[in-house]
Design an enzyme around this catalytic site. Structure first.
Site, short mmCIF file in Angstrom:
data_model
loop_
_atom_site.label_atom_id
_atom_site.label_comp_id
_atom_site.label_asym_id
_atom_site.label_seq_id
_atom_site.Cartn_x
_atom_site.Cartn_y
_atom_site.Cartn_z
CB SER A 140 70.49 -33.93 34.40
OG SER A 140 70.10 -34.81 35.43
CE1 TYR A 153 70.32 -29.71 37.82
CE2 TYR A 153 69.26 -31.85 37.67
CZ TYR A 153 70.38 -31.05 37.53
OH TYR A 153 71.56 -31.60 37.08
P1 NAD Z 1 79.24 -28.10 40.47
O1 NAD Z 1 78.35 -27.29 41.36
O2 NAD Z 1 80.53 -28.59 41.00
O3 NAD Z 1 79.52 -27.31 39.12
C1 NAD Z 1 78.67 -26.34 38.59
C2 NAD Z 1 79.50 -25.17 38.14
O4 NAD Z 1 78.64 -24.19 37.53
C3 NAD Z 1 80.20 -24.48 39.32
O5 NAD Z 1 81.55 -24.26 38.95
C4 NAD Z 1 79.45 -23.15 39.45
O6 NAD Z 1 80.27 -22.10 39.92
C5 NAD Z 1 79.04 -22.92 37.99
N1 NAD Z 1 77.94 -21.96 37.88
C6 NAD Z 1 76.77 -21.96 38.56
N2 NAD Z 1 76.05 -20.87 38.21
C7 NAD Z 1 76.78 -20.20 37.29
C8 NAD Z 1 76.58 -19.00 36.55
N3 NAD Z 1 75.48 -18.27 36.71
N4 NAD Z 1 77.53 -18.60 35.68
C9 NAD Z 1 78.66 -19.33 35.52
N5 NAD Z 1 78.93 -20.46 36.19
C10 NAD Z 1 77.99 -20.88 37.06
O7 NAD Z 1 78.35 -29.33 39.95
P2 NAD Z 1 78.71 -30.52 38.94
O8 NAD Z 1 78.20 -31.75 39.57
O9 NAD Z 1 80.12 -30.47 38.48
O10 NAD Z 1 77.72 -30.19 37.73
C11 NAD Z 1 78.15 -29.74 36.44
C12 NAD Z 1 77.00 -29.89 35.45
O11 NAD Z 1 76.63 -31.28 35.37
C13 NAD Z 1 75.71 -29.17 35.88
O12 NAD Z 1 75.06 -28.62 34.75
C14 NAD Z 1 74.87 -30.27 36.48
O13 NAD Z 1 73.47 -29.99 36.42
C15 NAD Z 1 75.27 -31.43 35.59
N6 NAD Z 1 75.04 -32.75 36.19
C16 NAD Z 1 75.77 -33.18 37.27
C17 NAD Z 1 75.53 -34.45 37.79
C18 NAD Z 1 76.31 -35.01 38.94
O14 NAD Z 1 75.94 -36.08 39.45
N7 NAD Z 1 77.38 -34.37 39.41
C19 NAD Z 1 74.52 -35.25 37.24
C20 NAD Z 1 73.78 -34.77 36.16
C21 NAD Z 1 74.06 -33.52 35.63
#
Ligand code: NAD
Length: 249
Positions: A140, A153
């Protein structure tokens, strides 16, 4: 053709039941990659696998909690992959003075330890097969800069960027490339509502491009890092953030 080499490859995507993980799985499947979607509840993936199959892709599901090395070992026993997308992640949103140990552990265990545990298990399989591989860690922009109420985070994602470099160094000799993708604010189901609130709209104003990113705007960077197009790239991180990291101080 660019990215042609990933056709016929196999990929594991963690946290693939929704959001970016599901998007990455659909993207790779659309290019001919056999994708394995991992989530804590395998049943949550049935619809996703069926929908990928209906579009002509190859998808299967496995149940895995990335914070639990025994669960990871059991899920991956006898399996090998060419590509790993470490996408599972959680955020938490507490002021540092109120953040309790349980929340700290949950965030660090999922975002940092989880990346290590899954990478190690998959890299062992890659080494055994001797074909190398590509690991893409979804970090991120908060691994580079900070924001309020996100200390755990931000620390976890900074750790992911540094872990990416350390693993790239050790595994280059095995032909395994390890890179990080650092998204800025990308609109997904879990944050869509927040970004219509006054706080969310205010945040968007601080992004130089004055808008959120769309998941598809991560595709180029993801495919570059996952395919032979990025064959000389390892230990790097790519920011895809509408210029957020270069916003004026
Ligand atoms: P999201 O919550 O939709 O997806 C996260 C996924 O991780 C979910 O499917 C959840 O069930 C899974 N998860 C959580 N804990 C887990 C565990 N212990 N074991 C297995 N699976 C687990 O969120 P997202 O926005 O799709 O984020 C995906 C990735 O992208 C994350 O690592 C997040 O930090 C990163 N990210 C997202 C954004 C954004 O703006 N959406 C920005 C920067 C980074």
């Amino acid at each position: 053709m660019l990215f042609e080499d990933i056709k016929e490859k196999t990929a594991l995507i963690t946290g693939a039941s929704g959001g970016l993980g599901l998007h990455f799985a659909e993207l790779l499947a659309s290019l001919g990659v056999s994708v394995t979607l991992a989530a804590r509840r395998g049943a949550a993936l049935d619809d996703a696998c069926a929908s990928i199959a209906a579009s002509g892709g190859k998808a299967s599901a496995i149940q895995m909690d990335v914070t639990d090395s025994a669960s990871v070992a059991a899920a991956l026993a006898g399996k090998s992959f060419d590509i790993l997308i470490n996408n599972a992640g959680i955020s938490g949103a507490s002021r540092a003075l109120d953040l309790d140990e349980a929340e700290w552990d949950r965030v660090l265990d999922t975002n940092l330890k989880g990346v290590f545990v899954v990478s190690q298990a998959v890299a062992r399989g890659m080494k055994a097969l001797g074909r190398g591989g590509a690991i893409v860690n979804i970090a991120s922009i908060l691994g580079h800069r900070v924001a309020g109420n996100l200390s755990a985070y931000a620390a976890s994602k900074a750790g992911v960027i540094q872990l990416t470099k350390a693993l790239a160094l050790e595994w280059a000799r095995e032909g395994i490339r390890v890179n990080a993708l650092c998204p800025g604010y990308i609109e997904t189901d879990i944050n869509r509502e927040f970004f219509t609130s006054p706080a969310g709209l205010d945040l968007i104003k601080r992004v130089p491009q004055r808008r959120l990113g769309h998941p598809r705007e991560l595709d180029g960077a993801l495919l570059l890092l996952a395919s032979a197009a990025g064959s000389y790239i390892t230990g790097s991180s790519i920011e895809v953030d509408g210029g957020h990291l270069v916003s004026s101080l």
